[in-house]
Design a protein around this motif. Structure first.
Motif, short mmCIF file in Angstrom:
data_model
loop_
_atom_site.label_atom_id
_atom_site.label_comp_id
_atom_site.label_asym_id
_atom_site.label_seq_id
_atom_site.Cartn_x
_atom_site.Cartn_y
_atom_site.Cartn_z
N ASP A 1 0.88 -1.16 0.00
CA ASP A 1 0.00 0.00 0.00
C ASP A 1 0.92 1.21 0.00
O ASP A 1 1.73 1.40 0.90
N ALA A 2 0.80 2.02 -1.06
CA ALA A 2 1.78 3.09 -1.26
C ALA A 2 1.40 4.38 -0.54
O ALA A 2 2.17 5.33 -0.56
N GLY B 1 11.64 -17.83 -8.82
CA GLY B 1 11.64 -17.94 -10.28
C GLY B 1 10.89 -16.80 -10.93
O GLY B 1 11.36 -16.19 -11.89
N ILE B 2 9.70 -16.50 -10.41
CA ILE B 2 8.93 -15.35 -10.88
C ILE B 2 8.44 -14.61 -9.63
O ILE B 2 8.20 -15.23 -8.60
N GLY B 3 8.36 -13.30 -9.73
CA GLY B 3 7.87 -12.50 -8.60
C GLY B 3 6.91 -11.44 -9.08
O GLY B 3 7.00 -10.94 -10.20
N LEU B 4 5.95 -11.13 -8.20
CA LEU B 4 4.94 -10.11 -8.50
C LEU B 4 5.00 -9.03 -7.43
O LEU B 4 5.02 -9.34 -6.24
N GLY B 5 5.04 -7.78 -7.86
CA GLY B 5 4.96 -6.66 -6.92
C GLY B 5 3.80 -5.78 -7.33
O GLY B 5 3.74 -5.31 -8.47
N LEU B 6 2.87 -5.56 -6.42
CA LEU B 6 1.71 -4.71 -6.71
C LEU B 6 1.80 -3.46 -5.85
O LEU B 6 2.03 -3.55 -4.65
N ALA B 7 1.64 -2.31 -6.50
CA ALA B 7 1.62 -1.04 -5.76
C ALA B 7 0.20 -0.51 -5.77
O ALA B 7 -0.33 -0.13 -6.82
N ARG B 8 -0.41 -0.49 -4.58
CA ARG B 8 -1.79 -0.03 -4.45
C ARG B 8 -1.77 1.44 -4.04
O ARG B 8 -0.95 1.86 -3.23
N ASN C 1 -2.53 2.76 -9.80
CA ASN C 1 -2.06 1.49 -9.25
C ASN C 1 -1.02 0.95 -10.22
O ASN C 1 -1.09 1.24 -11.42
N GLY C 2 -0.07 0.19 -9.71
CA GLY C 2 0.97 -0.35 -10.59
C GLY C 2 1.25 -1.81 -10.33
O GLY C 2 0.98 -2.31 -9.22
N LEU C 3 1.73 -2.47 -11.36
CA LEU C 3 2.06 -3.89 -11.25
C LEU C 3 3.45 -4.13 -11.83
O LEU C 3 3.80 -3.58 -12.87
N ALA C 4 4.23 -4.94 -11.14
CA ALA C 4 5.56 -5.32 -11.63
C ALA C 4 5.71 -6.83 -11.55
O ALA C 4 5.37 -7.44 -10.54
N ILE C 5 6.17 -7.42 -12.64
CA ILE C 5 6.48 -8.85 -12.67
C ILE C 5 7.95 -9.00 -13.04
O ILE C 5 8.41 -8.34 -13.98
N ALA C 6 8.67 -9.82 -12.31
CA ALA C 6 10.06 -10.11 -12.65
C ALA C 6 10.22 -11.61 -12.82
O ALA C 6 9.64 -12.39 -12.06
#
Lengths: 351, 351
Positions: free
Chosen positions: B84-85, B109-116, B264-269
């Protein structure tokens, strides 16, 4: 009166399964691939339906598509699985990849499934909708050899690589399934068959010149110019290069491997229930859809549509009334049936 | 002789940081946001550079952007983190989200970052390039309120939501950073200022009618019609609805919340080293880029460009020679500096 023959969903699936079994697939694999093809027809995406059967049989007979694939997990992490598909028919490999992504997402929040060395992926929305029905927000990408002009080039440089995104919705998932070209190769073929001139900006001819002549149109142009071909290039990187099975470079360098039919696929699943109430998520999707559909319409527009809405309607209508098969497709399938010694599908009638 | 003033990268960053600090940000936060804005100028994406400072200050003073945000992890799984930003400036929130995705990807292996509940995201490529430098294949999405026509509608229905994808490359990451509109709102503003007629298919006027008059163009149209607005809608679902902070529905229903600036933002690595040799991956990216750049060029095309190539060149050139600031932007920034009692940036000269 049109000459389209109309076939029930079951007759379509049974016929496709019989053809594929005769071409060497196991009964469960034949049924699985048949279901993916028939689904495309039911959704109204006829370019990805049973019209592909002759090509699938060719690929099986040429050894590019493996009727008896030994799928193997060749990489695994807490949230990802890499499957070597052993040149399986695409629907077998992509179903496994999406199932792997879904399984991992339930455990880890997000999951990645990579299908290495698969073949024709069929309609990508088939896999994302399946995951959305399991409560996943799902993304799928497929990489293939170049069949689309790269922005600024007069030759094929990337594929019309599709991208599909689906999320759980109200009654039905909301599903986007789009290629990265202005139009698909199938749409150009359609224009060629009907002789209809195509709009400027759709395609190049064999020499790489812009054309509006459907007989000369060979290569679709990327959607939105550099955006479409850039997206297609990144899909190759995310999909083919992460699994070390390059398609674009091998094709453009004209290596023996590069000129064979090969694909790679990627599936990402996000388990929305790990981040909030899944029922509330579905309600918010419905609410967003409702708000968008209520937008004031442009002149001549009867209805604002959301992704997958037209397909869902076609699915309901065709499941009830049957799938119309145009005469040239019918003829080709009848010849295939004859050649393989399989009974041609029975019709419900003509439409 | 043009009247552009030329400013060094350091002077640009220092000025932006001073403005943001005076507007209430902590020194590290001010420096971080300043770096993201200056980066956009260096890459040649001036619409996302220091020209945004007056708007950022307005948002800070109106309370829509929080100068002293308390970022909190509000959800966490083995492969995902939800932050929560607290209405932080976008670069603070998105840097955290991408760092979280990267950390998770190394483990899983994969990661998700969500910025609310973040605010203006700045240039999305800033975050994906950073992750690619850490060996990640990275995807970032940003959701914002509707500023683009939905396909078939005569009003804003979705945002020109950007999508960025980056992968590690040879010397530089390969990075795509694109909006889902035919053009950006910034590009329409540019045309308005210069009075240049815009092509058909770019925009609608305030009444939702197609226009080529730059003074009347209000709403960009979605790229490739239904594809662009469909993609933007799915970005809202993946990004805003997964974190239960809807933007599109609240805006279209004209709720008090919906009419405030929120993103809102989403990041996948994806950690490519978990699936193969990372050096081999980078070599294959380079090989693919080489093959694409060697494609035969269309008439009038000097060079085939890959995603991010133009930006990387601008970055090198502007880091060396400085960033040109057009007179209207200079004037606006000087007024802002005066108002806040901050020293205006010093120039290297005029270009």
């Amino acid at each position: 009166m049109s000459e389209h023959r109309v076939v029930s969903a079951d007759a379509l699936r049974d016929f496709a399964a019989a053809v594929l079994a005769r071409a060497g697939l196991s009964a469960p694999h034949a049924a699985a691939v048949a279901d993916a093809l028939a689904w495309a027809n039911l959704r109204g995406v006829d370019t990805h339906g049973v019209t592909r059967l002759p090509r699938y049989v060719d690929l099986l007979q040429a050894g590019d598509m493996n009727p008896k694939p030994a799928l193997r997990v060749v990489g695994e992490t807490a949230a990802a699985v890499v499957i070597d598909a052993d040149r399986a028919p695409g629907p077998i490999a992509m179903t496994e990849a999406m199932a792997g992504a879904t399984r991992k997402a339930r455990a880890a929040g997000i999951g990645l499934g990579l299908a290495r060395a698969t073949t024709h992926t069929a309609a990508l929305g088939y896999y994302t909708i399946a995951a959305a029905r399991e409560g996943m927000a799902a993304i799928a990408l497929a990489a293939s050899w170049p069949n689309m002009a790269y922005h600024g080039a007069r030759a094929a440089g990337v594929s019309t690589s599709p991208i599909s995104i689906a999320v759980p919705g109200g009654r039905e998932p909301l599903v986007l399934d789009m290629g990265t070209g202005v139009v698909s190769v199938g749409r150009l073929t359609q224009a060629r068959k009907s002789g209809t001139p195509i709009p400027e900006g759709w395609a190049l001819d064999a020499e790489g010149r812009p054309t509006t002549d459907p007989q000369k149109a060979e290569l679709p142009l990327p959607m939105a110019g550099a955006k479409g071909s850039g997206l297609a290039l990144m899909i190759e990187c995310l999909t083919s290069l992460v699994v070390a099975n390059p398609l674009v470079s091998e094709f453009l360098e004209e290596t023996p491997l590069g000129l064979r039919h090969r694909q790679n696929g990627l599936a990402i699943a996000i388990d929305v229930s790990r981040f909030g109430d899944p029922a509330a998520f579905r309600r918010e999707v419905e609410r967003t859809v409702r708000a968008v559909k209520a937008l004031p319409r442009a002149d001549g527009v009867d209805e604002i549509l959301v992704p997958g809405e037209r397909g869902a309607r076609a699915y309901a209508q065709r499941t009830r009334d049957g799938v119309p098969i145009p005469p040239p497709v019918w003829k080709e399938l009848a010849a295939l049936a004859e050649r393989l010694g399989v009974a041609m599908m029975t019709t419900q009638g003509e439409s």
